[in-house]
Write an enzyme that holds these catalytic residues in place. Structure first.
Site, short mmCIF file in Angstrom:
data_model
loop_
_atom_site.label_atom_id
_atom_site.label_comp_id
_atom_site.label_asym_id
_atom_site.label_seq_id
_atom_site.Cartn_x
_atom_site.Cartn_y
_atom_site.Cartn_z
N PRO A 1 -8.38 -1.46 8.90
CA PRO A 1 -7.70 -0.35 9.67
C PRO A 1 -6.29 -0.31 9.12
CG PRO A 1 -8.55 -0.68 11.68
CD PRO A 1 -9.33 -1.67 10.69
N GLY B 1 -4.46 -4.54 -3.99
CA GLY B 1 -5.34 -3.17 -4.32
C GLY B 1 -4.83 -2.17 -4.56
N HIS B 2 -4.84 -1.72 -5.73
CA HIS B 2 -3.96 -0.89 -6.11
C HIS B 2 -4.61 0.65 -6.38
CE1 HIS B 2 -0.32 -3.57 -7.43
NE2 HIS B 2 -0.43 -3.48 -5.67
N GLY C 1 -10.28 -3.20 3.75
CA GLY C 1 -11.33 -2.27 4.56
C GLY C 1 -10.54 -2.43 5.70
N GLN D 1 2.28 -6.12 -3.57
CA GLN D 1 2.78 -6.48 -2.15
C GLN D 1 3.90 -5.29 -1.99
OE1 GLN D 1 1.40 -9.52 -3.84
NE2 GLN D 1 -0.34 -8.75 -2.69
N GLY E 1 1.39 2.75 -2.59
CA GLY E 1 0.70 4.04 -4.11
C GLY E 1 1.79 3.96 -4.81
N LYS E 2 1.86 2.10 -5.27
CA LYS E 2 2.51 1.69 -6.22
C LYS E 2 1.29 1.57 -7.66
CE LYS E 2 2.31 -2.10 -4.45
NZ LYS E 2 1.80 -2.07 -2.71
N GLY F 1 0.13 13.55 -3.32
CA GLY F 1 -1.61 13.91 -3.35
C GLY F 1 -1.59 12.83 -3.68
N ASP G 1 0.46 -1.07 0.32
CA ASP G 1 0.31 -0.17 0.06
C ASP G 1 0.58 0.99 -0.12
OD1 ASP G 1 -2.53 -1.81 0.38
OD2 ASP G 1 -1.29 -1.63 2.72
P1 GDP Z 1 -0.24 0.50 -3.27
O1 GDP Z 1 -1.45 -0.60 -3.17
O2 GDP Z 1 0.45 0.45 -3.60
O3 GDP Z 1 -1.14 0.43 -4.68
O4 GDP Z 1 -1.05 1.46 -2.01
P2 GDP Z 1 -3.28 1.79 -1.78
O5 GDP Z 1 -3.38 2.22 -2.84
O6 GDP Z 1 -3.46 0.63 -1.70
O7 GDP Z 1 -2.89 2.62 -1.10
C1 GDP Z 1 -1.76 4.04 -1.21
C2 GDP Z 1 -3.26 5.82 -0.62
O8 GDP Z 1 -2.67 6.26 -0.98
C3 GDP Z 1 -4.31 5.28 -2.02
O9 GDP Z 1 -5.31 5.33 -0.91
C4 GDP Z 1 -3.87 6.25 -2.99
O10 GDP Z 1 -5.04 6.84 -3.36
C5 GDP Z 1 -3.49 7.02 -1.57
N1 GDP Z 1 -1.89 8.13 -2.08
C6 GDP Z 1 -0.90 7.55 -3.43
N2 GDP Z 1 -0.27 8.48 -3.42
C7 GDP Z 1 -0.70 9.71 -2.72
C8 GDP Z 1 0.04 11.01 -1.91
O11 GDP Z 1 0.58 11.41 -2.45
N3 GDP Z 1 -0.40 10.94 -0.73
C9 GDP Z 1 -1.75 10.95 -0.76
N4 GDP Z 1 -2.35 11.59 0.76
N5 GDP Z 1 -2.66 9.89 -0.45
C10 GDP Z 1 -1.69 8.80 -1.56
P1 IMO Z 2 -0.57 -4.25 -2.21
O1 IMO Z 2 -0.82 -4.51 -3.90
C1 IMO Z 2 -1.04 -4.89 1.91
C2 IMO Z 2 -1.13 -9.01 3.64
C3 IMO Z 2 -1.95 -9.09 3.86
C4 IMO Z 2 -1.37 -10.33 5.01
C5 IMO Z 2 -0.32 -10.66 4.17
C6 IMO Z 2 -0.84 -12.40 4.20
O2 IMO Z 2 -2.20 -4.06 -2.30
O3 IMO Z 2 0.27 -3.17 -1.83
P2 IMO Z 2 -2.78 -12.69 1.95
O4 IMO Z 2 -3.78 -12.37 1.41
O5 IMO Z 2 -1.74 -12.22 0.53
O6 IMO Z 2 -2.64 -14.11 1.93
O7 IMO Z 2 -2.21 -12.34 3.16
O8 IMO Z 2 -0.20 -9.85 3.85
N1 IMO Z 2 -0.50 -8.03 2.33
C7 IMO Z 2 -1.82 -6.88 1.88
N2 IMO Z 2 -1.03 -5.66 2.50
N3 IMO Z 2 -1.02 -4.83 0.72
C8 IMO Z 2 -1.09 -5.44 -0.08
O9 IMO Z 2 -1.42 -5.76 -1.04
C9 IMO Z 2 -1.32 -6.89 0.47
N4 IMO Z 2 -1.28 -8.04 -0.07
C10 IMO Z 2 -1.28 -9.13 0.62
O10 IMO Z 2 -2.52 -8.12 4.97
O11 IMO Z 2 -0.68 -8.93 6.28
MG MG Z 3 -2.87 -1.33 -1.51
#
Ligand code: GDP
Ligand code: IMO
Ligand code: MG
Length: 425
Positions: A301, A40-41, A299, A223, A15-16, A412, A13
């Site tokens: 936290p 979840g990207h 979802g 991940q 911000g990939k 952002g 997570d």
């Molecule tokens: P990913 O799984 O690495 O693609 O990251 P996620 O999408 O799960 O979580 C990253 C969160 O940060 C998302 O809600 C993005 O919209 C948000 N995001 C990414 N870059 C920024 C940033 O520079 N600032 C803020 N405020 N949010 C960002």
């Molecule tokens: P992105 O690509 C954050 C975590 C799960 C759990 C562990 C194992 O959005 O960054 P799994 O279902 O893969 O067997 O769960 O890995 N996990 C992630 N945490 N971002 C992810 O993907 C994740 N994919 C798996 O929360 O701790």
């Molecule tokens: Mg993610």
């Protein structure tokens, strides 16, 4: 010709999705090479906000071929749902290709993911319960069913027959659960196969042809490296490699010219396992609420903490990051001062690389550097030189500690809310 890999540098997570969506306009191909719909990207652009689980985040660029590589495990129901929802929102999926070698997530994987978690009790990993771990386990134990198997009803019947009896034995005899009915599962997956067939190919060919034409291709990691099966906080990890790029798409590692590590300006983690800089106080809550740090997939936290340079230096070394994309920078705008973990201490021993053992890492106490905050809004800034001096100093300190230069500072979630420190590619 060159490929650029975008890899999560922390626990996911980072911000990939945003970074891939941003860079995709400069390339011809974007490939997902690992993980499954545990990912979840988030992408926010002119089409709206999207949580991408399987489809590469480059899909919004119609002239970019988006590939789900052989290293991904695919839940066909989720993938078809994602394609449909993109189409409903005006995004074409005509530029999507799916590897015929990718493994499938089957309904018994999802059931077993939940049952195994329950059985772990207090040692639960906190998986996303999407069946990803059991599907990768079956791949390794040579019991997996692949996309190519779905394309021929007779081959699929034979393959499912040999596996389902074994899985039903585990479900019923080990867990006392209901068995899955063969015919229903078979018919449902045959229908998925028919709907997915137009997208399926030997995707290594498209990648090779693109590289031969001298085009840039972008590899979208899922991940984060601290969730990697080998380098993460085992056993609190996912089942795939977060690096392992070339294995997951059928391409020589020699083609990878740049490896961009995506770092959040602080740290988060979802699920169980050690997180040395975790904040259990109002700072942690402030970050979670300001940044809405709740999982894109489940979802839940997210646990929040200060930037941990020990793990980031380690993941930079493991992946060979050529530059860093520092995201969520604006979330730190309010803080009067900021901490960065530069080492751990436990039992009188100082660590500058994370210990392999998760139980030991859980005991590690962070050693902090403290830097002054900038206390002003950075979200509208587009040039590095325009950032306040304290903000520039924070970036420079992260570069120094992590050991690679920053190429991007993201201020952002929107595509345009980006400071390019040095161009990529
Ligand atoms: P990913 O799984 O690495 O693609 O990251 P996620 O999408 O799960 O979580 C990253 C969160 O940060 C998302 O809600 C993005 O919209 C948000 N995001 C990414 N870059 C920024 C940033 O520079 N600032 C803020 N405020 N949010 C960002
Ligand atoms: P992105 O690509 C954050 C975590 C799960 C759990 C562990 C194992 O959005 O960054 P799994 O279902 O893969 O067997 O769960 O890995 N996990 C992630 N945490 N971002 C992810 O993907 C994740 N994919 C798996 O929360 O701790
Ligand atoms: Mg993610």
């Amino acid at each position: 010709m060159p490929a650029i890999a975008v890899i999560g540098a922390q626990w996911g997570d980072e911000g990939k999705g945003k970074i891939v969506d941003l860079l995709a306009e400069k390339v011809k191909v974007v490939v997902r090479f690992s993980g499954g719909n545990n990912a979840g990207h988030t992408v926010i652009n002119q089409f709206g906000e999207f949580g991408m689980h399987l489809v590469p985040s480059g899909i919004f660029h119609p002239d970019v071929t988006c590939i789900i590589g052989n290293g991904v495990v695919i839940d066909p129901a989720v993938l078809l749902g994602e394609i449909e929802s993109l189409q409903q929102r005006g995004v074409s999926a005509d530029n999507l290709l799916i590897s015929d070698r990718a493994h499938l997530i089957m309904p018994y994987h999802i059931l077993l993911d939940g049952l195994e978690e329950e059985a772990r009790g207090s040692g639960a990993i906190g998986t996303t319960r999407r069946g990803v771990g059991p599907a990768f386990a079956d791949k390794t134990s040579r019991m997996g069913i692949r996309v190519c198997d779905l394309l021929d009803r007779d081959i699929f019947r034979e393959r499912l027959n040999s596996v389902l009896e074994y899985k039903n034995n585990i479900l019923t005899k080990l867990y006392g659960a209901e068995p899955l009915a063969f015919e229903e599962l078979y018919q449902t997956y045959c229908q998925y196969g028919e709907r997915l067939a137009p997208f399926v190919s030997d995707t290594g060919v498209a990648i090779k042809e693109s590289l031969d034409r001298g085009e840039w291709i972008l590899l979208e990691g899922a991940q984060g490296t601290m969730l990697d099966l080998d380098f993460g906080t085992y056993p609190y990890v996912t089942s795939a490699l977060s690096g392992g790029v070339s294995l997951g798409l059928g391409m020589s590692p020699s083609k990878i010219e740049q490896v961009i590590g995506v770092f959040k300006a602080y740290t988060t983690r979802v699920g169980s396992g050690p997180l040395p800089t975790e904040l259990h106080d109002e700072y942690g809550n402030h970050i979670r609420e300001k940044a809405h740090e709740y999982g894109t997939t489940t979802g839940r936290p997210r646990r929040c903490g200060w930037f941990d340079a020990v793990i980031c230096r380690f993941t930079a070394d493991v992946n060979g990051f050529t530059s860093a994309a520092i995201t969520r920078f604006d979330i730190l705008d309010d803080f009067a001062s900021l901490k960065i973990c530069t080492a751990y201490e436990v039992n009188g021993v100082t660590y500058t690389r994370p210990p392999a053992c998760a139980a030991l890492l859980a005991k590690c106490k962070p050693v902090y550097d403290e830097l002054p905050g900038w206390q002003c809004d950075t979200s509208d800034i587009r040039r590095f030189e325009e950032l306040p001096a304290q903000a520039q100093a924070y970036v420079r300190r992260l570069e120094e500690l992590v050991g690679c230069p920053a190429s991007i500072v993201s201020v952002g979630p929107g595509r345009e809310q980006t400071i390019i420190v040095r161009p990529v590619p």
